[in-house]
Design a protein around this motif. Structure first.
Motif, PDB file in Angstrom:
ATOM      1  N   ALA A 156     -11.107 -25.821   5.857  1.00  0.00           N
ATOM      2  CA  ALA A 156     -10.013 -26.564   6.473  1.00  0.00           C
ATOM      3  C   ALA A 156      -8.819 -25.633   6.645  1.00  0.00           C
ATOM      4  O   ALA A 156      -8.423 -24.940   5.707  1.00  0.00           O
ATOM      5  CB  ALA A 156      -9.626 -27.763   5.602  1.00  0.00           C
ATOM      6  N   THR A 157      -8.245 -25.620   7.841  1.00  0.00           N
ATOM      7  CA  THR A 157      -7.149 -24.694   8.109  1.00  0.00           C
ATOM      8  C   THR A 157      -6.004 -25.370   8.857  1.00  0.00           C
ATOM      9  O   THR A 157      -6.232 -26.229   9.725  1.00  0.00           O
ATOM     10  CB  THR A 157      -7.640 -23.484   8.927  1.00  0.00           C
ATOM     11  OG1 THR A 157      -6.519 -22.637   9.222  1.00  0.00           O
ATOM     12  CG2 THR A 157      -8.296 -23.906  10.235  1.00  0.00           C
ATOM     13  N   ASP A 158      -4.789 -24.998   8.506  1.00  0.00           N
ATOM     14  CA  ASP A 158      -3.612 -25.373   9.289  1.00  0.00           C
ATOM     15  C   ASP A 158      -3.067 -24.148  10.019  1.00  0.00           C
ATOM     16  O   ASP A 158      -1.970 -24.178  10.554  1.00  0.00           O
ATOM     17  CB  ASP A 158      -2.531 -25.991   8.395  1.00  0.00           C
ATOM     18  CG  ASP A 158      -2.053 -25.037   7.294  1.00  0.00           C
ATOM     19  OD1 ASP A 158      -2.580 -23.904   7.208  1.00  0.00           O
ATOM     20  OD2 ASP A 158      -1.156 -25.435   6.528  1.00  0.00           O
ATOM     21  N   VAL A 197      -3.461 -29.348  20.869  1.00  0.00           N
ATOM     22  CA  VAL A 197      -4.852 -29.550  20.457  1.00  0.00           C
ATOM     23  C   VAL A 197      -5.752 -28.499  21.098  1.00  0.00           C
ATOM     24  O   VAL A 197      -6.644 -27.940  20.454  1.00  0.00           O
ATOM     25  CB  VAL A 197      -5.320 -30.976  20.803  1.00  0.00           C
ATOM     26  CG1 VAL A 197      -6.827 -31.110  20.593  1.00  0.00           C
ATOM     27  CG2 VAL A 197      -4.577 -31.999  19.963  1.00  0.00           C
ATOM     28  N   SER A 198      -5.520 -28.201  22.365  1.00  0.00           N
ATOM     29  CA  SER A 198      -6.317 -27.184  23.051  1.00  0.00           C
ATOM     30  C   SER A 198      -6.147 -25.823  22.391  1.00  0.00           C
ATOM     31  O   SER A 198      -7.116 -25.060  22.244  1.00  0.00           O
ATOM     32  CB  SER A 198      -5.909 -27.096  24.525  1.00  0.00           C
ATOM     33  OG  SER A 198      -6.190 -28.307  25.185  1.00  0.00           O
ATOM     34  N   ASP A 199      -4.920 -25.522  21.975  1.00  0.00           N
ATOM     35  CA  ASP A 199      -4.669 -24.260  21.280  1.00  0.00           C
ATOM     36  C   ASP A 199      -5.435 -24.214  19.962  1.00  0.00           C
ATOM     37  O   ASP A 199      -6.023 -23.186  19.611  1.00  0.00           O
ATOM     38  CB  ASP A 199      -3.169 -24.096  21.027  1.00  0.00           C
ATOM     39  CG  ASP A 199      -2.843 -22.810  20.275  1.00  0.00           C
ATOM     40  OD1 ASP A 199      -3.120 -21.723  20.815  1.00  0.00           O
ATOM     41  OD2 ASP A 199      -2.335 -22.901  19.135  1.00  0.00           O
ATOM     42  N   ALA A 200      -5.449 -25.338  19.230  1.00  0.00           N
ATOM     43  CA  ALA A 200      -6.186 -25.397  17.961  1.00  0.00           C
ATOM     44  C   ALA A 200      -7.675 -25.196  18.203  1.00  0.00           C
ATOM     45  O   ALA A 200      -8.356 -24.490  17.449  1.00  0.00           O
ATOM     46  CB  ALA A 200      -5.929 -26.735  17.262  1.00  0.00           C
ATOM     47  N   GLU A 201      -8.191 -25.799  19.265  1.00  0.00           N
ATOM     48  CA  GLU A 201      -9.611 -25.641  19.579  1.00  0.00           C
ATOM     49  C   GLU A 201      -9.936 -24.186  19.891  1.00  0.00           C
ATOM     50  O   GLU A 201     -10.970 -23.659  19.462  1.00  0.00           O
ATOM     51  CB  GLU A 201      -9.975 -26.538  20.764  1.00  0.00           C
ATOM     52  CG  GLU A 201      -9.949 -28.022  20.416  1.00  0.00           C
ATOM     53  CD  GLU A 201     -10.130 -28.906  21.635  1.00  0.00           C
ATOM     54  OE1 GLU A 201      -9.942 -28.391  22.771  1.00  0.00           O
ATOM     55  OE2 GLU A 201     -10.445 -30.101  21.458  1.00  0.00           O
ATOM     56  N   ASP A 202      -9.042 -23.525  20.633  1.00  0.00           N
ATOM     57  CA  ASP A 202      -9.261 -22.113  20.972  1.00  0.00           C
ATOM     58  C   ASP A 202      -9.225 -21.242  19.715  1.00  0.00           C
ATOM     59  O   ASP A 202     -10.040 -20.311  19.563  1.00  0.00           O
ATOM     60  CB  ASP A 202      -8.196 -21.630  21.957  1.00  0.00           C
ATOM     61  CG  ASP A 202      -8.364 -22.239  23.343  1.00  0.00           C
ATOM     62  OD1 ASP A 202      -9.453 -22.760  23.620  1.00  0.00           O
ATOM     63  OD2 ASP A 202      -7.393 -22.208  24.124  1.00  0.00           O
ATOM     64  N   ARG A 203      -8.301 -21.537  18.809  1.00  0.00           N
ATOM     65  CA  ARG A 203      -8.190 -20.732  17.590  1.00  0.00           C
ATOM     66  C   ARG A 203      -9.391 -20.945  16.684  1.00  0.00           C
ATOM     67  O   ARG A 203      -9.895 -20.000  16.070  1.00  0.00           O
ATOM     68  CB  ARG A 203      -6.877 -21.066  16.866  1.00  0.00           C
ATOM     69  CG  ARG A 203      -5.645 -20.710  17.680  1.00  0.00           C
ATOM     70  CD  ARG A 203      -4.354 -21.107  17.003  1.00  0.00           C
ATOM     71  NE  ARG A 203      -4.032 -20.209  15.889  1.00  0.00           N
ATOM     72  CZ  ARG A 203      -2.866 -20.259  15.229  1.00  0.00           C
ATOM     73  NH1 ARG A 203      -1.946 -21.146  15.577  1.00  0.00           N
ATOM     74  NH2 ARG A 203      -2.633 -19.424  14.244  1.00  0.00           N
ATOM     75  N   LEU A 204      -9.864 -22.186  16.603  1.00  0.00           N
ATOM     76  CA  LEU A 204     -11.075 -22.438  15.817  1.00  0.00           C
ATOM     77  C   LEU A 204     -12.276 -21.740  16.441  1.00  0.00           C
ATOM     78  O   LEU A 204     -13.132 -21.201  15.729  1.00  0.00           O
ATOM     79  CB  LEU A 204     -11.341 -23.943  15.722  1.00  0.00           C
ATOM     80  CG  LEU A 204     -10.434 -24.766  14.807  1.00  0.00           C
ATOM     81  CD1 LEU A 204     -10.852 -26.232  14.847  1.00  0.00           C
ATOM     82  CD2 LEU A 204     -10.448 -24.257  13.367  1.00  0.00           C
ATOM     83  N   GLN A 221     -14.212 -28.555  14.508  1.00  0.00           N
ATOM     84  CA  GLN A 221     -13.705 -29.896  14.773  1.00  0.00           C
ATOM     85  C   GLN A 221     -12.187 -29.868  14.734  1.00  0.00           C
ATOM     86  O   GLN A 221     -11.599 -29.296  13.798  1.00  0.00           O
ATOM     87  CB  GLN A 221     -14.178 -30.903  13.723  1.00  0.00           C
ATOM     88  CG  GLN A 221     -15.606 -31.352  13.814  1.00  0.00           C
ATOM     89  CD  GLN A 221     -15.915 -32.451  12.803  1.00  0.00           C
ATOM     90  OE1 GLN A 221     -15.053 -32.902  12.045  1.00  0.00           O
ATOM     91  NE2 GLN A 221     -17.166 -32.896  12.783  1.00  0.00           N
ATOM     92  N   VAL A 222     -11.552 -30.492  15.719  1.00  0.00           N
ATOM     93  CA  VAL A 222     -10.133 -30.818  15.629  1.00  0.00           C
ATOM     94  C   VAL A 222     -10.061 -32.324  15.462  1.00  0.00           C
ATOM     95  O   VAL A 222     -10.494 -33.074  16.342  1.00  0.00           O
ATOM     96  CB  VAL A 222      -9.343 -30.374  16.876  1.00  0.00           C
ATOM     97  CG1 VAL A 222      -7.885 -30.820  16.777  1.00  0.00           C
ATOM     98  CG2 VAL A 222      -9.407 -28.858  17.032  1.00  0.00           C
ATOM     99  N   ARG A 223      -9.565 -32.756  14.334  1.00  0.00           N
ATOM    100  CA  ARG A 223      -9.493 -34.178  14.017  1.00  0.00           C
ATOM    101  C   ARG A 223      -8.032 -34.618  14.062  1.00  0.00           C
ATOM    102  O   ARG A 223      -7.124 -33.793  13.907  1.00  0.00           O
ATOM    103  CB  ARG A 223     -10.106 -34.469  12.642  1.00  0.00           C
ATOM    104  CG  ARG A 223     -11.539 -33.947  12.497  1.00  0.00           C
ATOM    105  CD  ARG A 223     -12.062 -34.189  11.095  1.00  0.00           C
ATOM    106  NE  ARG A 223     -12.292 -35.599  10.832  1.00  0.00           N
ATOM    107  CZ  ARG A 223     -13.492 -36.185  10.865  1.00  0.00           C
ATOM    108  NH1 ARG A 223     -14.571 -35.471  11.168  1.00  0.00           N
ATOM    109  NH2 ARG A 223     -13.625 -37.472  10.601  1.00  0.00           N
ATOM    110  N   LYS A 224      -7.805 -35.895  14.239  1.00  0.00           N
ATOM    111  CA  LYS A 224      -6.449 -36.437  14.271  1.00  0.00           C
ATOM    112  C   LYS A 224      -6.281 -37.444  13.141  1.00  0.00           C
ATOM    113  O   LYS A 224      -7.167 -38.275  12.909  1.00  0.00           O
ATOM    114  CB  LYS A 224      -6.158 -37.106  15.610  1.00  0.00           C
ATOM    115  CG  LYS A 224      -6.104 -36.151  16.792  1.00  0.00           C
ATOM    116  CD  LYS A 224      -5.641 -36.865  18.044  1.00  0.00           C
ATOM    117  CE  LYS A 224      -6.587 -37.981  18.427  1.00  0.00           C
ATOM    118  NZ  LYS A 224      -6.132 -38.703  19.640  1.00  0.00           N
ATOM    119  N   GLY A 225      -5.156 -37.365  12.438  1.00  0.00           N
ATOM    120  CA  GLY A 225      -4.899 -38.314  11.374  1.00  0.00           C
ATOM    121  C   GLY A 225      -4.208 -37.663  10.199  1.00  0.00           C
ATOM    122  O   GLY A 225      -3.574 -36.615  10.312  1.00  0.00           O
TER     123      GLY A 225
END
Length: 282
Positions: A156-158, A197-204, A221-225
């Motif tokens: 899990a990463t921030d 979110v797109s940036d997070a997906e690219d980084r993952l 996975q990029v999850r919301k919550g």
């Protein structure tokens, strides 16, 4: 590489120490030597040489040492008195340990799956990577929850510096890990398809490419919550053997405390948890 293994000399810890698959996983991580430590009561009588308590402690510690030596590890034993987490972390500093291992038996629903006090306090104050190893009771016997410690990793990463340092653990895990799930939790307000979110997906995806090049099958996975809830939901779906986290994340706190997400996940997860503290603390 050297690990400090904290033991309360119980049957539960002996079950973990005696599980060959777990030890093979630690060996693949790079561990070839252990400092086996038990912390006794500060009561003077209990620690006096020649006392019944001292003899029983030494006999139990020798039995666990022999289990590790039988598997080819170099082992040193330590009986110390004082506050457990301080003595465990103090020994880890003194021997320059690469890993600290603490067993956790807090799986009862009545305990809300909270990790034990010693494991929690070691986690809060450790300045070295810490493996919280889950031990469960089944049919009046103890066994490790996941003996293939590092086979399936949920990371899990921030995207903080501390999370990046935790990702570096894959340098040691590459021969032990077969599958990985990389998870980032975005706040609920961010919509799918947004720039963030797109940036997070690219980084993952970039991290996944790195792991795939090492032969580790990887999903993202990029999850919301709420971060803790979503990480635990991902745990339920993926069924990892270990969750990998960086301690403190983006928390501005300067004290030696786990960030709320790291602490909550460690307390509530059913998997083993590998916590990596920030470099600056050391």
């Amino acid at each position: 590489m050297r690990a400090v293994y904290a033991t309360d000399l119980s049957e539960a810890i002996e079950a973990a120490i005696g599980t060959r698959t777990c030890l093979e996983c630690l060996e693949r991580y790079g561990i070839d030597a252990f400092d086996l430590v038990t912390v006794t009561s500060p009561n003077v009588t209990a620690g006096m040489p020649g006392s019944d308590v001292s003899r029983r402690t030494s006999a139990a510690l020798d039995r666990q040492r022999e289990l590790l030596e039988r598997e080819g590890f170099e082992v040193r034993t330590h009986v110390v008195r004082g506050t457990p987490h301080r003595r465990i972390n103090g020994l880890a500093d003194r021997v320059d340990a690469d890993l600290v291992i603490v067993g956790s038996r807090g799986q009862s629903p009545l305990e809300q799956r909270l990790i034990g006090g010693t494991a929690r306090n070691v986690a809060r104050t450790s300045v070295r990577p810490l493996l919280v190893q889950r031990i469960v009771e089944r049919d009046d016997d103890h066994e490790v929850a996941d003996e293939h410690l590092f086979e399936r990793i949920l990371y899990a990463t921030d995207f903080s510096e501390n999370a990046e340092r935790a990702f570096e653990q894959f340098d040691r895990l590459r021969t032990a890990t077969k599958e990985a799930l990389l998870v980032h939790v975005a706040p609920p307000a961010r919509r799918a398809g947004s720039e963030t979110v797109s940036d997070a997906e690219d980084r993952l995806a970039a991290l996944a490419d790195d792991l795939e090049s090492r032969g580790i099958g990887t999903r993202t996975q990029v999850r919301k919550g709420v971060a803790t809830d979503e990480i635990l939901a991902a745990e339920t779906e993926f069924q990892p053997t270990t969750i990998l986290l960086g301690a403190r994340g983006r928390s501005p706190m300067r004290r030696l405390l786990l960030g709320s997400v790291s602490e909550d996940v460690t307390a509530r997860a059913t998997s083993n948890v590998l916590i990596v503290p920030p470099t600056r603390v050391r």
